[in-house]
Scaffold this active site. Structure first.
Site, mmCIF file in Angstrom:
data_model
loop_
_atom_site.group_PDB
_atom_site.id
_atom_site.type_symbol
_atom_site.label_atom_id
_atom_site.label_comp_id
_atom_site.label_asym_id
_atom_site.label_seq_id
_atom_site.Cartn_x
_atom_site.Cartn_y
_atom_site.Cartn_z
ATOM 1 N N MET A 102 32.393 73.357 94.844
ATOM 2 C CA MET A 102 31.938 71.783 94.693
ATOM 3 C C MET A 102 30.460 71.811 95.227
ATOM 4 O O MET A 102 30.223 70.532 95.237
ATOM 5 C CB MET A 102 33.131 70.965 95.234
ATOM 6 C CG MET A 102 34.270 71.226 94.347
ATOM 7 S SD MET A 102 34.085 70.969 92.537
ATOM 8 C CE MET A 102 33.837 69.241 92.462
ATOM 9 N N ARG A 103 29.983 72.805 95.663
ATOM 10 C CA ARG A 103 28.616 72.350 96.463
ATOM 11 C C ARG A 103 27.455 72.693 95.373
ATOM 12 O O ARG A 103 27.637 73.927 94.701
ATOM 13 C CB ARG A 103 28.334 73.301 97.743
ATOM 14 C CG ARG A 103 29.062 72.705 98.833
ATOM 15 C CD ARG A 103 29.032 73.517 100.205
ATOM 16 N NE ARG A 103 27.579 73.589 100.372
ATOM 17 C CZ ARG A 103 26.754 72.682 101.105
ATOM 18 N NH1 ARG A 103 27.348 71.586 101.545
ATOM 19 N NH2 ARG A 103 25.390 72.838 101.352
ATOM 20 N N GLU A 111 39.964 79.822 80.757
ATOM 21 C CA GLU A 111 39.171 80.015 81.681
ATOM 22 C C GLU A 111 39.805 81.429 82.491
ATOM 23 O O GLU A 111 39.002 82.196 82.612
ATOM 24 C CB GLU A 111 39.044 78.859 82.787
ATOM 25 C CG GLU A 111 38.459 77.694 82.314
ATOM 26 C CD GLU A 111 38.406 76.606 83.571
ATOM 27 O OE1 GLU A 111 38.234 76.984 84.638
ATOM 28 O OE2 GLU A 111 38.624 75.291 83.042
ATOM 29 N N HIS A 169 32.511 76.710 83.258
ATOM 30 C CA HIS A 169 32.669 75.351 83.292
ATOM 31 C C HIS A 169 33.642 74.770 82.243
ATOM 32 O O HIS A 169 33.570 75.561 80.969
ATOM 33 C CB HIS A 169 31.167 74.858 82.715
ATOM 34 C CG HIS A 169 31.113 73.420 82.422
ATOM 35 N ND1 HIS A 169 31.279 72.587 83.608
ATOM 36 C CD2 HIS A 169 30.644 72.715 81.343
ATOM 37 C CE1 HIS A 169 30.874 71.416 83.158
ATOM 38 N NE2 HIS A 169 30.612 71.418 81.817
ATOM 39 N N ASN A 204 28.717 81.197 86.477
ATOM 40 C CA ASN A 204 30.013 80.087 86.807
ATOM 41 C C ASN A 204 30.865 79.876 85.670
ATOM 42 O O ASN A 204 30.453 80.400 84.623
ATOM 43 C CB ASN A 204 28.964 78.830 87.039
ATOM 44 C CG ASN A 204 29.822 77.556 87.179
ATOM 45 O OD1 ASN A 204 30.832 77.458 87.876
ATOM 46 N ND2 ASN A 204 29.483 76.426 86.691
#
Lengths: 216, 216
Positions: free
Chosen positions: B103-104, B187, B122, B120
């Site tokens: 979450m950073r 995912e 999404h 990543n």
């Protein structure tokens, strides 16, 4: 925003569909085929094209559907063109107007007149890639899933409430033409399906969302 | 833009994967499961979390994977945090860094250091709905097809070159949680698959597009 039924006709026979096209008319052809197969629950009442060379006219002729050419040069302004188009569609008793590769942008008066009964098909998974050359945009962006979208038309470009979407895989080394052809097959499936849902009064616009009501 | 191989390691044993997470770690769990099943072609070398309460730590412990907590409060600036993270990942020999619900926002120095080997996931079909609450954005927009995207990380938010995408249908009356759960299953499938392609050196970044090379 309030809920609003998208089909207001009641008890006057089958829903009358007008299709507006500029090109080959493959989506028009798919809509006609669905009507003839009894899958549309609606009647294709008229084809309108903006140029006499549109291939869609041949399809209309072959299937006994009235085709009308409304050329830009016959009308001094966009507003006058749109007004003539509205008059023609009203005269033909159009309950639903379907843009199928119609290359003219219709003005706010037209959109307002047919709000909630004006559909368009866009060869992308909206809200991705609005506007022209959506397949080329998708390839340039490098997406792995593309698609097609049937939506109600609002004032924006390919932005209105979404009725149906279909996902289409992008193949390694796809060309724009190959991807467009793969998307087109899905367009030919979901556009008649969306019209059938409209004709069955199963679509309800609720703000940005289109609810699909259960079959009665 | 020029083509560039995304995996530069050669002849030093299996690709070492670092996973960065903040939450439950379900994607981390899926990656670990794929590694243990021999489907990753890579070794999960370390888990890094930014808060000691992250559930992902329990998964790491259960599978004998080193877990390291790097908390923001231990570092005066974002730059210092990113620098510490880079040092840790280099020390652990990470060939590939996978963000999995971390979450950073990582700064440009971090992104540059791991360019071409920073992935990543999404929960949307990029370029639609970047940023937080992608599933909520999708429902509010009224799309009928949602999905998930594995992409290389660039300086933007969820904008980098796309490795794999999966489409997920939106159900009538979907809730955010129901849609998120349906997307999450995809995912868990495509993130390990993307890592396996990277580990097999089958990904090549070509401008915005990621080419998937044939299996050797």
């Amino acid at each position: 925003m309030s809920e609003r039924a998208t089909s207001e006709q009641a008890g006057r026979g089958p829903v009358r569909v007008a299709v507006l096209a500029s090109g080959r008319g493959t989506n028009f052809g798919a809509i006609v085929a669905a009507a003839e197969a009894g899958r549309l629950g609606a009647e294709v009442a008229v084809l309108v094209v903006d140029r006499p060379a549109a291939g869609a006219i041949d399809i209309a002729r072959a299937h006994g559907i009235v085709a009308v050419v409304v050329e830009a040069r016959e009308h001094p302004t966009r507003e006058a063109y749109d007004k003539a188009l509205i008059a023609l569609l009203v005269e033909r008793g159009a309950d639903l107007v379907c843009l199928a590769g119609f290359m003219r942008v219709l003005g706010p008066a037209f959109v307002e007149h047919f709000r909630g009964r004006l559909l368009n098909i866009h060869p992308a998974l909206s809200p991705a890639f609005p506007g022209l050359h959506a397949q080329r945009q998708a390839l340039a962006h490098g997406v792995k899933v593309a698609g097609a979208t049937v939506h109600f038309v609002d004032e924006g470009v390919d932005t209105g409430p979404i009725v149906l979407q279909a996902a289409v895989p992008v193949a390694e080394d796809d060309t724009e033409d190959a991807l467009a052809a793969r998307i087109l097959r899905e367009e030919h499936r979901i556009y008649p399906e969306a019209i059938a849902l409209f004709a069955a009064r199963r679509l309800r616009i609720d703000g940005r969302r289109v609810r699909i009501l259960p079959a009665p």
